[in-house]
Structure formats: structure tokens, C-alpha cells
Motif scaffolding. Structure first.
Motif: not given
Length: 312
Positions: A243-252
Motif C-alpha cells: 500500500v502506498e503510505v506517503g503522508g501517513w504517520l509514524q508518530g502522532a
């Protein structure tokens, strides 16, 4: 990780041999000035009740030692979550909980939850009432084990592996988050209490990608990142779903009722470890992660405000 063969080395010689991760007990960055008088700060409970891959006596040694130098009281939690056990904590840290002590390649798919439904409800209610949560869940199957708990806060963990691309070179590339390119988001945690605590770069080590509607992003995956979803951990081939996940998060982070919660899709960034036969640094002690330790302190300062109850 977790008694598996070092499949990461089959992907690339530059990826860490995760089956040989050990704590770097010599890593001890200075803390100046401490946020609290030694031993008088808020109580930080690290979960050790759910077959956790990270414990205070193990791979999370540097995390606990760092917080103690900042004045916190750091203690393991070794019982199920309920109102009584959580009442002892100002901050609850959960790092890589697991549903059992079985080898990862023996886990069913989808990954079972590490937490009973009553525990999920207890943690949610505790945070809503003013508790502070730091939930860290790494790549598959650790993200899957924490899906239900994250979902209680409207955070969507994904049980996969976040890489810069699908070839071996991309899989081995360090993941750097920078303020100047927008992959680090401006936030009080990044600014710190003063200019000396400001964060401009963080490094993570694979992990998962997640989405968190309504949360404040901290670490945003760059364009081109993909999430690979193998049937078994580290078992990639050309047919592995992605799945393309550019712009998703690893920290929030987000406010939740009267409390606060922080969510991270990678755990090694909070540790200091040596990996593989070559004892390569991985975590806060690694190249590119020079500001990770200060980030840990800044994050805990935001979670555990001085107004929270401290030990007497």
C-alpha cells in the motif's frame, strides 16, 4: 526479532540482525537540567504484562535510565490493566506488546490482540479521565497486536512494514524525519522548553505506517513510502501486498478527554541497542538519531506535565 532467523539479513546486509538485539547499557546522554527532583517526578509505568518485546531490564533499559535521570520514577507494570493497576501510574508506556510468547511465524493471521477487551476499555477510560498514554507498536505482527487498543482512540495501526521502496536498497535506507522538509511537524514537543531542546531531525528503524484522524502529526512518512503486508513477518516476495503510505504517520499525539495520548509506529527509536554480530548501534545511539534522546524527554514533558501527581 523474537527467535526468528535473521531474515532481514537475507534482504540486505545493511539491515540489522534483529534476532541479536541487545541493550547498549553504556549509552547515557546527559540530562540538564532535569525536569524533576531525582526520584520525585511522576510515575511512569512500562508495560511488561503482555509478553512485551521491550522491558526495563532488557532492550528498553536506556529509555528507563534516561527518564530516571530526568527525575521520573520508572517502574514495570506486570499485571493486567484495570482501574486499580492504572491508578498507580501518571504515564503508561506500552512498547511492542505481544499476544503470546510464541514465535512470530506461529502467530495466526490476522495477528491476535495482545489486550483483553476489558483492558482496552480500562486504558481508554483511564486516559479519558486524565491519564497519559504512550503506545508504541512496531511492524508486523506487533502493530496487529495493538490494533484494538489504538482503535479505542480512533488511531488506525496497520500490520505491515513501512519502507522507502520495495527493493533491498530502499528497505535498508535509514528513515529520517526532518523539520526542514515537512516530515517533522511543528509542535510544542519539537520546540522543547527552550532552543537547546529543539528537535530538527529524528530517525526511526522500519516500523509501521498508521493513520490518526483528528490527531496532531509529528512524524510524517515521505512520499514514495510503501507498507508491505506479508503473510509472515519478514517473508517478502514479489507478490507481497503493498500500500502506498506517503503522508501517513509514524508518530502522532492527541488530547483524549482530560488526558493525553501519543502513538508511534516504531520502537527502536526509543531504545539504545547493539544489533547483530557486528554490534551495530540501533536506536538513540545510532547515526542520524542524535536528537532522539532529547525527543524522548520532550515527549514525556508534554505527556507528564508538572501539574500531574508526583511521588511523595
Amino acid at each position: 526479532m523474537k527467535r526468528l532467523a535473521c531474515l532481514a539479513l537475507l534482504l540486505s546486509a545493511s539491515l540489522p540482525c534483529v534476532a541479536q538485539q541487545v541493550a547498549d547499557r553504556e549509552f547515557a546522554p546527559a540530562v540538564s537540567p532535569p525536569a524533576f527532583v531525582e526520584g520525585k517526578g511522576p510515575v511512569v509505568c512500562l508495560d511488561e504484562a503482555h509478553y512485551n518485546f521491550h522491558t526495563l531490564d532488557g532492550r528498553f533499559h536506556a529509555f528507563g535510565a534516561l527518564l530516571r535521570r530526568d527525575g521520573y520514577v520508572v517502574t514495570p507494570n506486570r499485571v493486567a490493566f484495570d482501574a486499580t493497576s492504572l491508578s498507580a501510574c501518571a504515564v503508561l508506556v506500552i512498547a511492542n506488546a505481544q499476544p503470546s510468547d510464541a514465535d512470530w511465524n506461529d502467530y495466526p493471521t490476522p495477528t491476535p490482540s495482545a489486550f483483553a477487551p476489558t483492558e482496552v476499555a480500562a486504558v481508554r477510560d483511564w486516559v479519558q479521565g486524565g491519564g497519559r498514554l504512550l503506545l508504541i507498536a512496531d511492524h508486523m505482527p506487533l502493530a496487529g497486536a495493538a490494533l484494538a487498543l489504538a482503535a479505542a482512540f480512533d488511531v488506525e495501526f496497520t500490520d505491515g512494514f513501512a519502507f522507502a521502496g520495495v527493493d533491498n536498497e530502499a528497505k535498508a535506507k535509514p528513515t529520517l524525519f526532518r523539520l526542514d522538509d515537512g516530515t517533522l511537524s511543528d509542535h510544542a514537543i519539537l520546540r522543547g522548553r527552550n532552543a537547546s531542546e529543539a528537535i530538527s531531525q529524528l530517525r526511526s528503524f522500519t516500523g509501521q505506517a498508521f493513520r490518526a484522524p483528528g490527531a496532531q502529526p509529528l512524524m510524517v512518512l515521505p512520499a514514495g513510502f510503501v507498507s508491505l503486508h506479508p503473510a509472515k513477518a519478514w517473508a517478502f516476495d514479489d507478490a507481497t501486498p503493498r500500500v502506498e503510505v506517503g503522508g501517513w504517520l509514524q508518530g502522532a499525539v492527541k488530547d483524549a478527554g482530560k488526558g493525553r495520548a501519543a502513538f508511534f509506529g516504531e520502537a527502536a527509536m526509543f531504545t539504545a541497542q547493539s544489533a547483530g554480530a557486528e554490534r551495530r548501534p540501533m536506536g538513540m545511539n545510532a547515526p542520524g538519531a542524535e536528537q532522539n534522546a532529547q525527543f524522548v524527554l520532550n515527549l514525556l514533558h508534554w505527556l507528564a506535565e508538572p501539574s500531574l501527581p508526583a511521588t511523595q
